[in-house]
Write a protein that holds these residues in place. Structure first.
Motif, mmCIF file in Angstrom:
data_model
loop_
_atom_site.group_PDB
_atom_site.id
_atom_site.type_symbol
_atom_site.label_atom_id
_atom_site.label_comp_id
_atom_site.label_asym_id
_atom_site.label_seq_id
_atom_site.Cartn_x
_atom_site.Cartn_y
_atom_site.Cartn_z
ATOM 1 N N GLU A 1 0.856 -1.177 0.000
ATOM 2 C CA GLU A 1 0.000 0.000 0.000
ATOM 3 C C GLU A 1 0.893 1.228 0.000
ATOM 4 N N CYS A 2 0.828 1.973 -1.083
ATOM 5 C CA CYS A 2 1.733 3.114 -1.228
ATOM 6 C C CYS A 2 1.101 4.354 -0.611
ATOM 7 N N HIS A 3 1.817 5.450 -0.731
ATOM 8 C CA HIS A 3 1.350 6.695 -0.129
ATOM 9 C C HIS A 3 0.030 7.162 -0.742
ATOM 10 N N SER A 4 -0.226 6.734 -1.977
ATOM 11 C CA SER A 4 -1.466 7.131 -2.652
ATOM 12 C C SER A 4 -2.591 6.137 -2.404
ATOM 13 N N LYS A 5 -2.341 5.190 -1.497
ATOM 14 C CA LYS A 5 -3.351 4.193 -1.115
ATOM 15 C C LYS A 5 -3.706 3.213 -2.218
ATOM 16 N N HIS A 6 -2.837 3.076 -3.214
ATOM 17 C CA HIS A 6 -3.027 1.965 -4.136
ATOM 18 C C HIS A 6 -2.508 0.703 -3.486
ATOM 19 N N SER B 1 1.491 2.511 -12.531
ATOM 20 C CA SER B 1 1.801 3.029 -11.207
ATOM 21 C C SER B 1 2.614 4.306 -11.323
ATOM 22 N N CYS C 1 4.373 6.550 -8.347
ATOM 23 C CA CYS C 1 4.509 5.866 -7.081
ATOM 24 C C CYS C 1 5.941 5.368 -6.922
ATOM 25 N N SER C 2 6.466 5.529 -5.746
ATOM 26 C CA SER C 2 7.811 5.013 -5.518
ATOM 27 C C SER C 2 7.714 3.756 -4.674
ATOM 28 N N HIS D 1 2.572 -1.841 4.427
ATOM 29 C CA HIS D 1 2.241 -0.422 4.375
ATOM 30 C C HIS D 1 3.523 0.369 4.222
ATOM 31 N N GLN D 2 3.525 1.209 3.230
ATOM 32 C CA GLN D 2 4.747 1.963 3.004
ATOM 33 C C GLN D 2 4.752 3.227 3.821
#
Ligand SMILES: [Zn+2]
Length: 86
Positions: free
Chosen positions: A13-18, A50, A53-54, A85-86
């Motif tokens: 789960e990236c910072h953008s909630k993907h 993506s 996204c990093s 979770h990132q």
């Protein structure tokens, strides 16, 4: 030779909630429920589209995955993947 029993299905789960699907190779066997198909390449595949996204494609990701496998094995097995979770 790739060893399919060492590839873990991971969702980050990236910072953008993907949720990004990734296949991570680890140093231990994983149960069939948690395995993924290693694609051609260095052992990683990323979910489509993506942009921006990093995702940490690195040894750090492997460390995190193995830690989750240790600390949250039952939960991961129930989900069928390791959630990070990132
Ligand atoms: Zn993302």
């Amino acid at each position: 030779m790739p060893q399919p029993d060492r590839y873990v299905s991971v969702k980050i789960e990236c910072h953008s909630k993907h949720l990004h699907d990734i296949c991570v190779e680890v140093d231990r066997q994983v149960p069939p429920d948690l395995r993924c198909e290693p694609n051609a390449g260095p052992g990683y595949s990323r979910g489509g589209g993506s942009g921006g996204c990093s995702i940490p494609f690195s040894d750090e990701l492997k460390e995190t995955t193995m830690r989750e496998l240790r600390d949250n094995f039952q939960g991961s097995k129930r989900r069928g993947y390791v959630l990070i979770h990132q």
